[in-house]
Write an enzyme that holds these catalytic residues in place. Structure first.
Site, mmCIF file in Angstrom:
data_model
loop_
_atom_site.group_PDB
_atom_site.id
_atom_site.type_symbol
_atom_site.label_atom_id
_atom_site.label_comp_id
_atom_site.label_asym_id
_atom_site.label_seq_id
_atom_site.Cartn_x
_atom_site.Cartn_y
_atom_site.Cartn_z
ATOM 1 C CG HIS A 1 -1.822 1.169 1.347
ATOM 2 N ND1 HIS A 1 -3.144 1.135 0.971
ATOM 3 C CD2 HIS A 1 -1.603 2.435 1.802
ATOM 4 C CE1 HIS A 1 -3.696 2.323 1.177
ATOM 5 N NE2 HIS A 1 -2.785 3.136 1.685
ATOM 6 C CD GLU A 2 1.474 3.599 3.712
ATOM 7 O OE1 GLU A 2 1.615 4.653 3.079
ATOM 8 O OE2 GLU A 2 0.452 3.345 4.408
ATOM 9 C CG HIS B 1 0.288 6.217 -0.669
ATOM 10 N ND1 HIS B 1 -0.706 7.000 -1.213
ATOM 11 C CD2 HIS B 1 -0.293 5.534 0.354
ATOM 12 C CE1 HIS B 1 -1.853 6.780 -0.541
ATOM 13 N NE2 HIS B 1 -1.620 5.897 0.412
ATOM 14 C CD GLU C 1 -5.523 6.067 0.553
ATOM 15 O OE1 GLU C 1 -5.867 4.873 0.555
ATOM 16 O OE2 GLU C 1 -4.555 6.485 1.202
#
Ligand code: ZN
Length: 508
Positions: free
Chosen positions: A272-273, A276, A302
Site C-alpha cells: 500500500h505505502e 503511494h 489512494e
C-alpha cells in the site's frame, strides 16, 4: 537577497523563488515529521513540536504575505498569463487558490483552531480508551463550529459540506458523491449479504502462527523492488502507523509495521505505502522545486496505494508467482498451501466494526457511513451528541452489526479530532479510480495479467507513470481520469471488479 538583486528579477522569477523557499521549508518539515514518527526520543517531543510550529508559521507567512499577493495579482494579469508556461500557469492558479483560502482566515481564529485540534487529539485518545464519548463531545462541537466559520469565510459552494470536500478532492461535489455512494450501496450491500450466507468459506488457518520479523522485512523489500520502488530514492522503516512521505522526488520514504502473529499486516501495508511512493518518486523532475511536485488529490493518491495493494497484491496471478518466494522466507510454515488457497485466504470477507481492519469489499461501506454522517453534521445540523445513535443505526443497516461501545464505534478514527471532515470519501474514491484505471490498463497492456503472474510489475508501473505519476499536481483529478478512460469517475468498474472477484471466491 539584497533589494538591488530583487529589483532586477521579473515577477515570475521572484514568485518562483518564493515557491522554492516554501518547498524547501516543506521538505525540512517533512524530515522532522518523519523523524518524530519513526523513533524520535519521547522526551524531546515537546521542544520538537515548538520547532515544527515555528518553521510552519514561517512557511505560512511566506505563502500569505502581501508580497505573495502582489506577485500573484501581477501574474494573473492577462498579458503576463499569456506568456506563462503550462507549469507556471498551473502553479500560479494553485498558489492563488491557497492564498485566497488562507488570507480569508483571521490569524487569531487559525491559532485558536490549531491549539484546539492538538488538544482534541489527546482528548480523543483518552475518550477512546475510556469509552467516554460525552468527554469528547465538547471538543467535537467546537471543531465543528470553527469549521462552520471557515466555510462561511471561504464561501459556501452548493452546500457547506461541498466546501470541505473541495479541499481534499478539488471539484468533487456532494451531488456526485451521493450518486457514487448510492450505486455502491445498491450493489455492494447485497454482495456482502450473499457472501455472509455462502457456505464456501475460505480457509485461513495457515495465516495463523508466528512469522519471523527479519524474514517479513526481507520479503517486503523483495516485493517493493519488483514494483519498481527505487531504494536509492527512498527507504523502508518501521512505525506504529505506516505511512509514506514524499520529501522530494529523490527522497520518498515509507514505513511499515511488522506483527509477529500476522503476516498480512506488513505485507499489504508495505505494498500500500509502496503504491503511494511510486507516485511521488515518478513525478516529472521539471516540477521539482514547485508545490506541484506532489499527488494531485487524496483520492488519486489512494487510488495508487489501493490499486497496488488490492487489485495487484491480492490477485491470484500475483500469488501464483510470489507464494513460492514467500514459502522460502518462512520454511515449513506454508508448505501445503496452494496459490489458490492462499489467494482465497487473504481475500476473506467479514463484516466488522473497525474500518482499518476491514476487507477490500466492506471497507467501502465503512466509508459510505462516514460520508453520510459528515454530510448530516454540516448540511443537516445533526447534533454531535446524537452521533453514537446515528452511527450504530447505520452500521446495523449497512453491515448488519452494531458496536457494543463507542470505542469500537463512533470513537474509532482519529480524523475528526484533527478537523479532517471531508477526508474519508478519498478512500473509496481511491478504490473507484483504481478500478477504472485498471480496466483501461488491461486493454492497453493486453499481457498485463500474464506479466503480473510472472512477477513483471514494471510495465504496469511505467504505464501508471505515463498516465498519472509524471503529472504530479499539474492535472486535476477529474482531468486524470478523463484522459485515461475517456469518461468521468464511475462506480461501476469497482462494483464489477468486486462482484467478479468475490462470486468466484465464494462460488456465488
Ligand atoms: Zn493510503
Amino acid at each position: 537577497m539584497s533589494t538591488a538583486d530583487t529589483a532586477t528579477l521579473s515577477p515570475l522569477q521572484r514568485f518562483r523563488e518564493r515557491i522554492n523557499q516554501i518547498k524547501q521549508y516543506e521538505e525540512i518539515l517533512g524530515v522532522v515529521y518523519w523523524d518524530m514518527r519513526t523513533g524520535a526520543p519521547r522526551k524531546g517531543i515537546e521542544l520538537r513540536s515548538e520547532a515544527v510550529g515555528a518553521l510552519s508559521s514561517e512557511s505560512f507567512k511566506l505563502s500569505t504575505s502581501d508580497e505573495m499577493g502582489e506577485l500573484l495579482a501581477k501574474l494573473n494579469e492577462p498579458e503576463l498569463q499569456a506568456e506563462l508556461s503550462e507549469i507556471d500557469r498551473r502553479l500560479v492558479a494553485e498558489t492563488s487558490k491557497e492564498y485566497e483560502r488562507n488570507r480569508k482566515i483571521p490569524p487569531e481564529l487559525y491559532r485558536e483552531y490549531v491549539v484546539l485540534t492538538s488538544q482534541a487529539e489527546s482528548a480523543w485518545e483518552e475518550a477512546k480508551e475510556n469509552n467516554d464519548f460525552a468527554g469528547f463531545v465538547p471538543y467535537l462541537e467546537k471543531i465543528i463550529a470553527i469549521n462552520r466559520q471557515f466555510i462561511e469565510l471561504w464561501g459556501v459552494k452548493t452546500t457547506p459540506y461541498d466546501t470541505l470536500l473541495d479541499m481534499y478532492e478539488p471539484g468533487l461535489t456532494t451531488v456526485e458523491l451521493d450518486r457514487l455512494f448510492g450505486e455502491l450501496r445498491a450493489r455492494l450491500v447485497p454482495l456482502a449479504e450473499q457472501i455472509a450466507n455462502s457456505s464456501n468459506k475460505p480457509n485461513t488457518s495457515f495465516l495463523e502462527g508466528t512469522f519471523d520479523k527479519e524474514a517479513q522485512k526481507k520479503f517486503s523489500k523483495l516485493i517493493l523492488k519488483d514494483m519498481g520502488y527505487d531504494f536509492e530514492a527512498g527507504r523502508l522503516d518501521e512505525s506504529v502507523h505506516p505511512f509514506a512521505t514524499g520529501l522530494s522526488i529523490g527522497d520518498v520514504r515509507i514505513t511499515t509495521r511488522y506483527l509477529p502473529d500476522d503476516i498480512t499486516s506488513a505485507l499489504f501495508g508495505t505494498i500500500h505505502e509502496g503504491g503511494h511512493a511510486l507516485y511521488e518518486q515518478n513525478i516529472n523532475p521539471e516540477l521539482a522545486r514547485t508545490t506541484l511536485s506532489t499527488g494531485t488529490s487524496m483520492g488519486i493518491h489512494e487510488s495508487q496505494s489501493r490499486l497496488w495493494e488490492n487489485i495487484v497484491g491480492r490477485s491470484l496471478g500475483f500469488w501464483t508467482r510470489y507464494l513460492p518466494d514467500l514459502k522460502e522466507h518462512f520454511p515449513g510454515q506454508l508448505d501445503g498451501v496452494t496459490a489458490e488457497e492462499f489467494y482465497r485466504g487473504i481475500n476473506v470477507v467479514q463484516p466488522s466494526l473497525i474500518r482499518i481492519e476491514a476487507d477490500e469489499l466492506t471497507y467501502n461501506l465503512h466509508i459510505m457511513i462516514r460520508y453520510e454522517i459528515e454530510k448530516m453534521l454540516f448540511n443537516e445540523n445533526l447534533n454531535p451528541r446524537d452521533l453514537p445513535e446515528v452511527w450504530n443505526k447505520k452500521y446495523s443497516e449497512a453491515l448488519g452489526i452494531t458496536p457494543d461501545n463507542d470505542s469500537e464505534g463512533v470513537l474509532q478514527d482519529v480524523h475528526w479530532s484533527g478537523g479532517a471532515f471531508g477526508y474519508f470519501p478519498s478512500y473509496s474514491l481511491g478504490n473507484m479510480y483504481g478500478a477504472q484505471m485498471m480496466d483501461v490498463a488491461r486493454r492497453k497492456l493486453p499481457h498485463l495479467d500474464d506479466q503480473i503472474a510472472a512477477g513483471q510489475l514494471l510495465p504496469l508501473k511505467e504505464w501508471l507513470t505515463e498516465q498519472v505519476y509524471q503529472y504530479g499536481k499539474l492535472l486535476q483529478p477529474a482531468e486524470i481520469i478523463e484522459r485515461i478512460s475517456g469518461k468521468p469517475l464511475q462506480s461501476s468498474y469497482l462494483c464489477d471488479y468486486l462482484e467478479n472477484k468475490y462470486r468466484e471466491i465464494y462460488r456465488l
